[in-house]
Design a protein around this motif. Structure first.
Motif, PDB file in Angstrom:
ATOM      1  N   MET A  51       0.836  -1.213   0.000  1.00 24.25           N
ATOM      2  CA  MET A  51       0.000   0.000   0.000  1.00 24.25           C
ATOM      3  C   MET A  51       0.869   1.259   0.000  1.00 24.25           C
ATOM      4  N   THR A  52       1.968   1.194  -0.789  1.00 30.44           N
ATOM      5  CA  THR A  52       2.916   2.304  -0.898  1.00 30.44           C
ATOM      6  C   THR A  52       3.240   2.524  -2.369  1.00 30.44           C
ATOM      7  N   ALA A  53       3.161   3.779  -2.802  1.00 31.97           N
ATOM      8  CA  ALA A  53       3.459   4.113  -4.193  1.00 31.97           C
ATOM      9  C   ALA A  53       4.334   5.357  -4.244  1.00 31.97           C
ATOM     10  N   ARG A  54       5.107   5.463  -5.287  1.00 35.04           N
ATOM     11  CA  ARG A  54       5.896   6.678  -5.498  1.00 35.04           C
ATOM     12  C   ARG A  54       4.937   7.814  -5.871  1.00 35.04           C
ATOM     13  N   LEU A  55       5.271   9.009  -5.417  1.00 33.28           N
ATOM     14  CA  LEU A  55       4.444  10.177  -5.732  1.00 33.28           C
ATOM     15  C   LEU A  55       4.319  10.350  -7.238  1.00 33.28           C
ATOM     16  N   ARG A  56       5.387  10.085  -7.978  1.00 31.54           N
ATOM     17  CA  ARG A  56       5.314  10.246  -9.439  1.00 31.54           C
ATOM     18  C   ARG A  56       4.340   9.249 -10.068  1.00 31.54           C
ATOM     19  N   ASP A  57       4.208   8.046  -9.473  1.00 31.39           N
ATOM     20  CA  ASP A  57       3.241   7.070  -9.984  1.00 31.39           C
ATOM     21  C   ASP A  57       1.812   7.521  -9.696  1.00 31.39           C
ATOM     22  N   VAL A  58       1.609   8.093  -8.519  1.00 22.76           N
ATOM     23  CA  VAL A  58       0.293   8.650  -8.188  1.00 22.76           C
ATOM     24  C   VAL A  58      -0.042   9.761  -9.182  1.00 22.76           C
ATOM     25  N   ARG A  79      -4.881  14.931   7.176  1.00 22.76           N
ATOM     26  CA  ARG A  79      -6.115  14.231   7.563  1.00 22.76           C
ATOM     27  C   ARG A  79      -5.862  12.817   8.074  1.00 22.76           C
ATOM     28  N   GLY A  80      -4.620  12.343   7.982  1.00 18.24           N
ATOM     29  CA  GLY A  80      -4.291  11.012   8.468  1.00 18.24           C
ATOM     30  C   GLY A  80      -4.647   9.893   7.506  1.00 18.24           C
ATOM     31  N   LEU A  81      -4.870  10.212   6.231  1.00 21.50           N
ATOM     32  CA  LEU A  81      -5.237   9.198   5.240  1.00 21.50           C
ATOM     33  C   LEU A  81      -4.021   8.512   4.633  1.00 21.50           C
ATOM     34  N   VAL A  82      -2.930   9.250   4.514  1.00 28.45           N
ATOM     35  CA  VAL A  82      -1.687   8.719   3.958  1.00 28.45           C
ATOM     36  C   VAL A  82      -0.511   9.258   4.768  1.00 28.45           C
ATOM     37  N   ALA A  83       0.610   8.574   4.634  1.00 30.43           N
ATOM     38  CA  ALA A  83       1.875   9.051   5.190  1.00 30.43           C
ATOM     39  C   ALA A  83       2.810   9.297   4.012  1.00 30.43           C
ATOM     40  N   LYS A  84       3.701  10.257   4.171  1.00 32.96           N
ATOM     41  CA  LYS A  84       4.617  10.620   3.090  1.00 32.96           C
ATOM     42  C   LYS A  84       6.033  10.603   3.655  1.00 32.96           C
ATOM     43  N   CYS A  85       6.944   9.958   2.914  1.00 37.15           N
ATOM     44  CA  CYS A  85       8.335   9.928   3.349  1.00 37.15           C
ATOM     45  C   CYS A  85       9.235   9.995   2.116  1.00 37.15           C
ATOM     46  N   PRO A  86      10.504  10.336   2.315  1.00 35.38           N
ATOM     47  CA  PRO A  86      11.428  10.393   1.174  1.00 35.38           C
ATOM     48  C   PRO A  86      11.564   9.025   0.512  1.00 35.38           C
ATOM     49  N   ASP A  87      11.743   9.033  -0.799  1.00 34.63           N
ATOM     50  CA  ASP A  87      11.981   7.802  -1.555  1.00 34.63           C
ATOM     51  C   ASP A  87      13.472   7.498  -1.488  1.00 34.63           C
ATOM     52  N   PRO A  88      13.860   6.382  -0.870  1.00 34.20           N
ATOM     53  CA  PRO A  88      15.286   6.079  -0.740  1.00 34.20           C
ATOM     54  C   PRO A  88      15.985   5.847  -2.088  1.00 34.20           C
ATOM     55  N   ASP A  89      15.198   5.536  -3.123  1.00 33.73           N
ATOM     56  CA  ASP A  89      15.773   5.288  -4.446  1.00 33.73           C
ATOM     57  C   ASP A  89      15.803   6.539  -5.326  1.00 33.73           C
ATOM     58  N   ASP A  90      15.183   7.621  -4.867  1.00 36.32           N
ATOM     59  CA  ASP A  90      15.101   8.855  -5.646  1.00 36.32           C
ATOM     60  C   ASP A  90      15.099  10.023  -4.666  1.00 36.32           C
ATOM     61  N   GLY A  91      16.224  10.678  -4.529  1.00 35.17           N
ATOM     62  CA  GLY A  91      16.373  11.758  -3.552  1.00 35.17           C
ATOM     63  C   GLY A  91      15.377  12.886  -3.704  1.00 35.17           C
ATOM     64  N   LEU A  95       7.594   8.728  -1.223  1.00 36.20           N
ATOM     65  CA  LEU A  95       6.735   7.553  -1.167  1.00 36.20           C
ATOM     66  C   LEU A  95       5.471   7.927  -0.407  1.00 36.20           C
ATOM     67  N   ILE A  96       4.346   7.438  -0.901  1.00 31.16           N
ATOM     68  CA  ILE A  96       3.053   7.687  -0.272  1.00 31.16           C
ATOM     69  C   ILE A  96       2.519   6.335   0.184  1.00 31.16           C
ATOM     70  N   ARG A  97       2.179   6.223   1.466  1.00 31.51           N
ATOM     71  CA  ARG A  97       1.656   4.975   2.027  1.00 31.51           C
ATOM     72  C   ARG A  97       0.287   5.231   2.629  1.00 31.51           C
ATOM     73  N   ALA A  98      -0.651   4.373   2.321  1.00 36.62           N
ATOM     74  CA  ALA A  98      -1.984   4.485   2.921  1.00 36.62           C
ATOM     75  C   ALA A  98      -1.880   4.125   4.402  1.00 36.62           C
ATOM     76  N   THR A  99      -2.469   4.944   5.243  1.00 28.95           N
ATOM     77  CA  THR A  99      -2.563   4.593   6.660  1.00 28.95           C
ATOM     78  C   THR A  99      -3.700   3.590   6.820  1.00 28.95           C
ATOM     79  N   ASP A 100      -3.786   2.985   7.983  1.00 32.86           N
ATOM     80  CA  ASP A 100      -4.900   2.064   8.237  1.00 32.86           C
ATOM     81  C   ASP A 100      -6.225   2.791   8.078  1.00 32.86           C
ATOM     82  N   ALA A 101      -6.296   4.007   8.606  1.00 26.93           N
ATOM     83  CA  ALA A 101      -7.535   4.790   8.496  1.00 26.93           C
ATOM     84  C   ALA A 101      -7.839   5.124   7.039  1.00 26.93           C
TER      85      ALA A 101
END
Length: 142
Positions: A51-58, A79-91, A95-101
């Motif tokens: 449940m994680t996608a690159r921002l560019r794919d989104v 809103r707590g719907l997704v989490a966002k963190c740096p992509d380790p493969d692309d500085g 990366l966007i990950r769906a939260t449980d909520a």
């Protein structure tokens, strides 16, 4: 050689059908907890491994600009719907990950929206649906 008039008629019919169906289905989002654009983000993210996608794919799956997608994702983080963190493969990427909520909210609306789509598409039989899918994919591939 393709008949130009027929090509224009087919395009107009396809465009109008999509527009009219889209207008009918927008009601699926009127009483839900997600806006349609948020649903589209979560559709891409929840279908991705972990449940994680690159921002560019989104962004590639959206019909809005990259800056608009970035602002939308930032609002979804708040809103707590997704989490966002740096992509380790692309500085420069994220990366966007769906939260449980976010995943729960998406699934609840996806059930309603899926029924709505199936109901409207039931105007076509299974062979017609396969043909429509295949033709649309052919057009998308160029």
């Amino acid at each position: 050689m393709t008949d130009r008039k027929l090509a224009l008629e087919a395009w107009e019919s396809l465009f109008r059908a999509q527009h009219e169906l889209f207008d009918e289905m927008v009601t699926d989002f009127e009483h839900g907890d997600l806006a349609q654009a948020e649903y589209d983000v979560l559709l891409t993210v929840t279908r991705s491994p972990g449940m994680t996608a690159r921002l560019r794919d989104v962004t590639n799956n959206m019909l809005i600009s990259q800056p608009s997608v970035s602002r939308l994702v930032d609002r979804m983080v708040t809103r707590g719907l997704v989490a966002k963190c740096p992509d380790p493969d692309d500085g420069r990427g994220a990366l966007i990950r769906a939260t449980d909520a976010g995943a729960r909210t998406f699934r609840a609306l996806a059930t309603i929206h899926g029924r709505s789509i199936a109901e409207r598409m039931s105007r076509l039989d299974d062979d017609e649906l396969r043909t429509l899918r295949d033709l649309a994919e052919k057009l998308r591939r160029g």
